[in-house]
Design a protein around this motif. Structure first.
Motif, mmCIF file in Angstrom:
data_model
loop_
_atom_site.group_PDB
_atom_site.id
_atom_site.type_symbol
_atom_site.label_atom_id
_atom_site.label_comp_id
_atom_site.label_asym_id
_atom_site.label_seq_id
_atom_site.Cartn_x
_atom_site.Cartn_y
_atom_site.Cartn_z
ATOM 1 N N TYR A 81 9.259 -9.106 10.170
ATOM 2 C CA TYR A 81 8.344 -7.662 9.954
ATOM 3 C C TYR A 81 8.243 -7.324 11.392
ATOM 4 N N LYS A 85 9.852 -4.129 13.304
ATOM 5 C CA LYS A 85 9.046 -2.814 13.915
ATOM 6 C C LYS A 85 8.924 -2.602 15.097
ATOM 7 N N LYS A 91 14.881 0.210 10.042
ATOM 8 C CA LYS A 91 15.158 -0.459 8.646
ATOM 9 C C LYS A 91 16.494 -1.265 8.833
ATOM 10 N N ILE A 267 5.695 0.450 -3.657
ATOM 11 C CA ILE A 267 4.567 -0.067 -2.706
ATOM 12 C C ILE A 267 4.898 0.730 -1.358
ATOM 13 N N ASP A 268 3.848 1.596 -1.181
ATOM 14 C CA ASP A 268 4.216 2.357 0.206
ATOM 15 C C ASP A 268 3.941 1.480 1.606
ATOM 16 N N SER A 269 3.163 0.588 1.558
ATOM 17 C CA SER A 269 2.665 0.008 2.730
ATOM 18 C C SER A 269 3.671 -1.244 2.785
ATOM 19 N N PRO A 270 4.465 -1.409 4.135
ATOM 20 C CA PRO A 270 5.002 -2.919 4.378
ATOM 21 C C PRO A 270 4.248 -3.917 4.636
ATOM 22 N N ILE A 271 3.068 -3.836 4.978
ATOM 23 C CA ILE A 271 2.161 -4.916 5.046
ATOM 24 C C ILE A 271 1.854 -5.421 3.612
ATOM 25 N N LYS A 272 1.495 -4.411 2.571
ATOM 26 C CA LYS A 272 1.428 -5.082 1.268
ATOM 27 C C LYS A 272 2.637 -5.741 0.682
ATOM 28 N N ARG A 273 3.671 -5.150 1.020
ATOM 29 C CA ARG A 273 4.779 -5.730 0.502
ATOM 30 C C ARG A 273 5.035 -7.027 1.210
#
Length: 598
Positions: A81, A85, A91, A267-273
């Motif tokens: 990640y 980033k 991506k 799920i919009d947030s990459p952190i949540k994913r």
């Protein structure tokens, strides 16, 4: 290309090449180079991954604590990640789907970062426990290199697509040391035309890559096995049954993968994913260690008749001398492998599904053989190693929609064609069952749904490659509903060389209808009607409307065919955008067909 001296020298080289080397010879040289680079890419990805895997799973987990199985995937996915980033800053898409997208929608152009994106992220993903494979990232890396070389050398779209296929063939040839299967893979998955013009470049790339692999890695292969048990005609019903089972398992693989993929997309947030996928994967690996990484060790243990080695870390310490317990544990691996793979992707990991399909297929084949031999209903025993190999073919044929690749890959890696008949039976049945339920493979599912997938259907392929903007014409005089007949004649008919006029709303530019010259011809010279008749009275609905955001080229062609019209209006964001004429469409189609088949 920013350095003036280099740019000047490069331009001189291109001029020299044009004068001294024919286009065909130049392509042959390029394919050898691309094969070499594909082999290097495969070697780098493999060695980096095995370095991480040996360091972590082989040392820390084995000699320190089992809990590292939970920790490592989260650490690895976290590093991936941060790399994406802050270093790549773009991506990194799944390997083969991103390559298919580039061919279908970007004229074979892949961005420069894609040459290193998978190299920086895939070894960390897999080495730290991500339950995916390296084949997809290797193909994507090689394809991106070939695409950018093509751009630097100013090669056209057709040649660029061929070189991407050569890169894919080279990558697979280097990984599995199976050059024929690699060529078939490029043809099946990337829908390349099998012609003399394409066959030799694919062959040269595949040979160049496998020689590179042998030079750096020696004779080591992923699946070191020689067939010992011969095929007998009595085994045919069992292989038919295996084909049915692998077909059903392929459907399960595709369904679960697709649903988990869609869940993470919401799920919009990459952190949540990352957190959901990473923690989920860590829990699975903690309880089921064989899901760690690609899984080729498990496959080889099954082929060699040692399932106990693959299952010795089961967390409830079940008795592995009981064949039914072994079968139950193996089925558990099949059930959870695709979940682990999908969680890896969902969390942001980079990898491919080729290895997971081989992993699941080998287990399905082994379980079917064990069940037949242990049930007591059949007189003759079947070969567990042969069924393990053929099971891999069934899953590949079903999940990847590449039955010929599956057949020749297993035939080549086993060093013979003794299993050719059972391979064909199982692959054909599995592919037919899965194709009936899922028309597109996991690689091509999303593009297939949108109608943007290049196929072996030449007509469909040409339509897919056509650029919508090249057929839309905007030099039409627009009318408003309150315009009088006089205004229409003087401001539109007189000034336009078209015989059709769109009527649009002044407020929001929406298409309200169309007026043809034929509609006003009977009254256009009657000046007494110039202020009495208005556009709203003359306009009528078009026979069909093209929505640029929804309709694909295949849809547009069907609308022309069904309506019989020569011109159809185009809307974008529910507003008038222009017209497409049948003559323009057919002209662009013909030019694209010539370009594609050149």
């Amino acid at each position: 290309m920013k350095f003036p001296k280099f740019k000047k020298a490069f331009t001189k080289f291109l001029i020299w090449r044009t004068k001294n080397i024919s286009q065909r010879q130049f392509i042959y040289i390029l394919t050898i180079l691309i094969g070499f680079l594909s082999g290097i890419g495969a070697i780098v990805l493999k060695n980096l991954t095995h370095f991480f895997q040996h360091l972590l799973e082989g040392n820390l987990v084995r000699y320190y604590h089992h809990a590292f199985y939970f920790v490592f995937p989260i650490i690895g996915l976290g590093i991936v990640y941060l790399t994406i980033k802050y270093i790549i800053r773009n991506k990194v898409s799944h390997g083969i789907p991103s390559t298919l997208f580039a061919i279908s929608k970007r004229k074979g152009i892949m961005k420069r970062y894609q040459m290193i994106g998978s190299v920086l992220t895939a070894p960390i993903t897999v080495g730290f426990g991500g339950s995916v494979g390296l084949e997809g990232p290797t193909v994507a890396t090689a394809a991106a290199i070939s695409s950018n070389i093509s751009r630097w050398l100013h090669l056209n779209q057709t040649t660029r697509t061929l070189l991407i296929g050569c890169a894919a063939a080279g990558a697979m040839s280097a990984i599995f040391k199976a050059p024929i299967a690699a060529i078939i893979f490029a043809i099946e998955v990337f829908s390349l035309d099998l012609t003399i013009a394409s066959m030799l470049p694919l062959l040269l790339a595949s040979i160049s890559a496998i020689i590179t692999s042998y030079f750096f890695l020696g004779s080591d292969v992923l699946l070191p096995f020689k067939i010992e048990d011969i095929f007998t005609i009595n085994d045919v019903p069992f292989f038919i049954f295996l084909g049915i089972v692998t077909g059903v398992t392929s459907i399960y693989f595709t369904e679960v993968y697709d649903r988990i993929h869609n869940f993470f997309d919401k799920i919009d947030s990459p952190i949540k994913r990352f957190l959901i996928g990473g923690i989920g994967l860590g829990i699975l690996l903690y309880f089921i260690p064989p899901l760690y990484g690609e899984g080729f060790d498990t496959i080889n243990n099954l082929i060699n008749g040692n399932p106990e080695k693959a299952l010795q870390n089961n967390f409830i310490n079940l008795d592995l001398t009981n064949v039914w317990i072994v079968i139950l544990l193996l089925l558990g691996l099949v059930f959870f492998k695709v979940i682990a793979s999908a969680l890896t992707f969902g969390a942001g990991g980079v990898g491919g599904i080729f290895a997971p399909s081989l992993f699941m297929g080998s287990i399905v084949g082994n379980v079917v053989a064990k069940t037949i031999n242990s049930s007591g209903f059949f007189n003759n025993a079947v070969s567990e190693s042969n069924f393990t190999l053929v099971g891999m073919t069934g899953l590949m044929a079903g999940v990847l929609h590449a039955p010929l690749t599956a057949i020749f890959l297993i035939a080549e890696v086993t060093g013979g064609y003794e299993l050719f008949i059972p391979l064909m039976i199982t692959a054909a049945i599995s592919y037919s069952i899965t194709k009936y339920v899922h028309p597109h493979s996991v690689y091509a599912m999303e593009l297939g749904r949108k109608g943007e997938l290049i196929t072996h259907n030449k007509d469909h392929a040409v339509l897919t490659l056509m650029d919508m903007d090249t057929v839309i014409e905007k030099n039409f005089v627009t009318l408003h509903p309150e315009m009088s007949l006089g205004a229409i004649v003087h401001k539109a008919v007189v000034k336009s060389n078209r015989n059709i006029f769109p009527v649009i709303s002044e407020e929001n530019n929406k298409l309200l209808g169309i007026i043809l010259v034929d509609d006003i011809r009977p009254i256009m010279f009657d000046q007494t009607l110039y202020d009495a008749v208005f556009a709203r009275e003359l306009m009528h609905n078009p026979p069909a409307v093209i929505n640029i955001e929804k309709d694909k080229m295949t849809d547009i062609m069907q609308k022309f065919q069904k309506s019989g019209a020569w011109n159809l209006p185009v809307i974008k964001e529910d507003k008038y955008y222009g017209f497409i004429s049948k003559s323009k469409l057919l002209t662009v189609y013909r030019n694209k067909l010539i370009e594609v088949t050149a």
